[in-house]
Enzyme design. Structure first.
Site, short mmCIF file in Angstrom:
data_model
loop_
_atom_site.label_atom_id
_atom_site.label_comp_id
_atom_site.label_asym_id
_atom_site.label_seq_id
_atom_site.Cartn_x
_atom_site.Cartn_y
_atom_site.Cartn_z
N ARG A 51 52.41 22.22 33.98
CA ARG A 51 53.16 21.42 33.02
C ARG A 51 53.97 20.31 33.69
O ARG A 51 54.05 19.19 33.22
CB ARG A 51 54.10 22.32 32.24
N LYS A 148 44.45 39.39 35.54
CA LYS A 148 45.00 40.45 34.72
C LYS A 148 46.44 40.09 34.36
O LYS A 148 47.03 39.27 35.05
CB LYS A 148 44.94 41.79 35.44
N HIS A 178 41.97 42.34 41.66
CA HIS A 178 42.00 41.98 43.08
C HIS A 178 41.68 43.18 43.99
O HIS A 178 41.32 42.99 45.14
CB HIS A 178 43.31 41.29 43.47
N LYS A 182 39.32 43.75 48.00
CA LYS A 182 39.84 44.33 49.25
C LYS A 182 38.66 44.83 50.10
O LYS A 182 37.73 45.44 49.59
CB LYS A 182 40.79 45.50 48.96
N HIS A 240 43.05 48.92 38.51
CA HIS A 240 42.77 49.15 39.94
C HIS A 240 42.28 50.58 40.22
O HIS A 240 41.27 50.77 40.90
CB HIS A 240 44.03 48.89 40.78
#
Ligand code: BG6
Length: 484
Positions: A51, A148, A178, A182, A240
């Site tokens: 913005r 997420k 994520h 890993k 996760h």
């Protein structure tokens, strides 16, 4: 071992929320690291969009500061940083209005991969998707990346999927978890499917139980407002821990291919049994060690949101019937340690008279820190005095086994962003997978909300609430110690 970095195709990557926290901490420093690794072609560009009314130069300056803060000194080279910054641009954009979209259109090229990272509140996903299409910016091959939380229950996840589907095909949508980026999480698949050793034993006949632990030392301070509406179940388990469980429990996919892998994960999620109240323990951290309690950090002093959860989960299929999966995750615990421990059953018959020293075989896969694997095996205790047994670890810390290359392992975000550019969705969640995960999660949450359950207090730097110990003890099992 020689590192093989293959440059990805030329791209224009737009990061909506380009000045936000995630972009500063993870996405932009990660892109810098991929750049110095030689993975970005000279004509690739990154366009920050947010913005605020900034010039390219001010945006570059803020990215330089982020690199300074989040990239280790031995990776910071002024010349390379300047080269990287030269690839950055900025557009001020109004996600819910018309401002900035024409400029963005003017910047985007047609002959390169287009990727749009929605690092913004999910409430804006629909606005961005709509405008990328209505302004004729995103082409049919363009990829969108969404963060997420992907919904907070099945209904909102469905609505989000439906909104995105109005503008983009499923093959263009990259939903990030994520944990899938890993290194060691991907190693789960390598360990299971590139070795003959484990797979024949990988079933309830040989596996007594599985423990999945994601323990954190941080509290929720600073994120209290978001976290209090979410809690450990929505924030960690639905995504996760669920992904970890799927990678452990799924059938071998026929190929390491996005839909083949995701089809198998989906089957696991659909086979999860409902979880009753006796198999759930929720906790909230108390004050201590000079730090405030969970309730001090959230806005509602009567909050019943959990900062810790432990669950006993059953998978109703042939492979896993009779092998419980114990999951636990929490904040402000004793150590930051994530691991999966697979405990095998006793041999069917012991040939040793004195089996006192006997313990189960356990395969421990450490996700963080100190990524590696440990296989606990029985040997003869050295020395005279008859056959006594002792348990020893076959320890493989990847950093030791792989040498300096292991230190160069890309962070989860770096890898995932590069996979977006490559067009590989294997490590991203498909819409039906997310919905199935919520379909399992919703009744569990509804259950404790209806009962009005209050989470149990637990001491900071402990291993969680007392009742969580009981969850295992009553089955004659025990949690592994949480330690770094
Ligand atoms: C995020 C959660 O998705 O994962 C956080 O929202 C949590 O609450 C974090 O702290 C943990 O990630 P990592 O990579 O530090 O284990």
């Amino acid at each position: 071992m020689v590192s093989r970095v293959i440059p990805v195709e030329a791209f224009d990557l737009v990061i909506f929320g380009g000045t936000g926290d995630l972009a500063r901490r993870k996405i932009l420093p990660g892109l810098y690291r991929r750049f110095i690794a030689g993975q970005m072609t000279d004509d690739s560009r990154i366009i920050g969009a947010a913005r605020a009314d900034l010039t390219d130069d001010i945006f570059r300056k803020s990215v330089a500061e982020a690199i300074e803060e989040f990239v280790p000194a031995n990776r910071r080279d002024p010349k390379l940083i300047a080269d990287f910054l030269a690839r950055l641009h900025y557009v001020a954009i109004d996600a819910q209005g018309d401002g900035g979209w024409a400029q963005l259109k003017g910047l985007m090229r047609r002959n390169v991969v287009q990727a749009y990272y929605f690092s913004v509140a999910p409430a804006l996903f629909g606005d961005l998707a709509l405008r990328l299409k209505s302004h004729g910016i995103a082409d049919d091959q363009a990829r969108i990346v969404v963060e997420k939380p992907f919904g907070r229950d099945l209904a909102s996840a469905r609505a989000l999927n439906a909104t995105l589907a109005q503008h983009f095909h499923e093959s263009q949508i990259y939903r990030i978890d994520h944990y899938l980026g890993k290194e060691t999480v991907q190693n789960l698949m390598a360990v299971r499917f590139a070795n003959i050793l484990f797979e024949p034993l990988w079933k309830s006949e040989y596996i007594d139980h599985v423990q999945i632990t994601v323990a954190e030392t941080v509290g929720v301070e600073g994120r209290g407002a978001y976290y209090d509406k979410s809690g450990a179940m929505r924030d960690m388990v639905q995504n996760h821990l669920m992904q970890l469980l799927c990678l452990i429990a799924m059938e071998p996919p026929y190929h390491f291919d996005p839909d083949a892998v995701r089809d198998e994960k989906l089957k696991v999620i659909r086979a999860l049994d409902p979880v009753g109240p006796l198999d759930i323990v929720r906790g909230q951290y108390l004050a201590g060690a000079g730090q405030g309690s969970y309730l001090d950090h959230c806005e509602d002093p009567t909050s019943r949101t959990e900062s810790y959860i432990a669950l006993k989960v059953h998978i109703s299929n042939w492979r896993w019937k009779g092998t419980p999966f114990y999951l636990r995750t929490g904040k402000r615990l004793r150590a930051r340690a994530s691991e999966i421990a697979i405990t095998f059953r006793e041999p069917p018959h012991s040939i040793f008279d004195d089996a006192k020293g006997w313990r189960e075989n356990v395969l421990v896969i450490r996700l963080q820190p100190d990524e590696g694997m440990n296989l606990m095996v029985m040997i003869k205790e050295p020395g005279p005095g008859g056959m006594r047994l002792a348990q020893v670890p076959l320890d493989m810390t990847f950093a030791d086994a792989l040498g300096p290359e292991a230190e160069d392992v890309p962070d989860a975000y770096e890898r995932l962003v590069m996979d977006v550019i490559r067009g590989n969705q294997t490590l991203f969640m498909r819409g039906d997978e997310v919905e199935a995960a919520w379909a399992w999660t919703d009744p569990i949450i509804a259950g404790w909300e209806q009962r009005g359950d209050r989470p149990q207090g637990y001491d900071p730097a402990s291993s969680g609430p007392e009742d969580a110990l009981m969850l295992m003890h009553r089955d004659g099992r025990r949690w592994r110690e949480i330690r770094e």
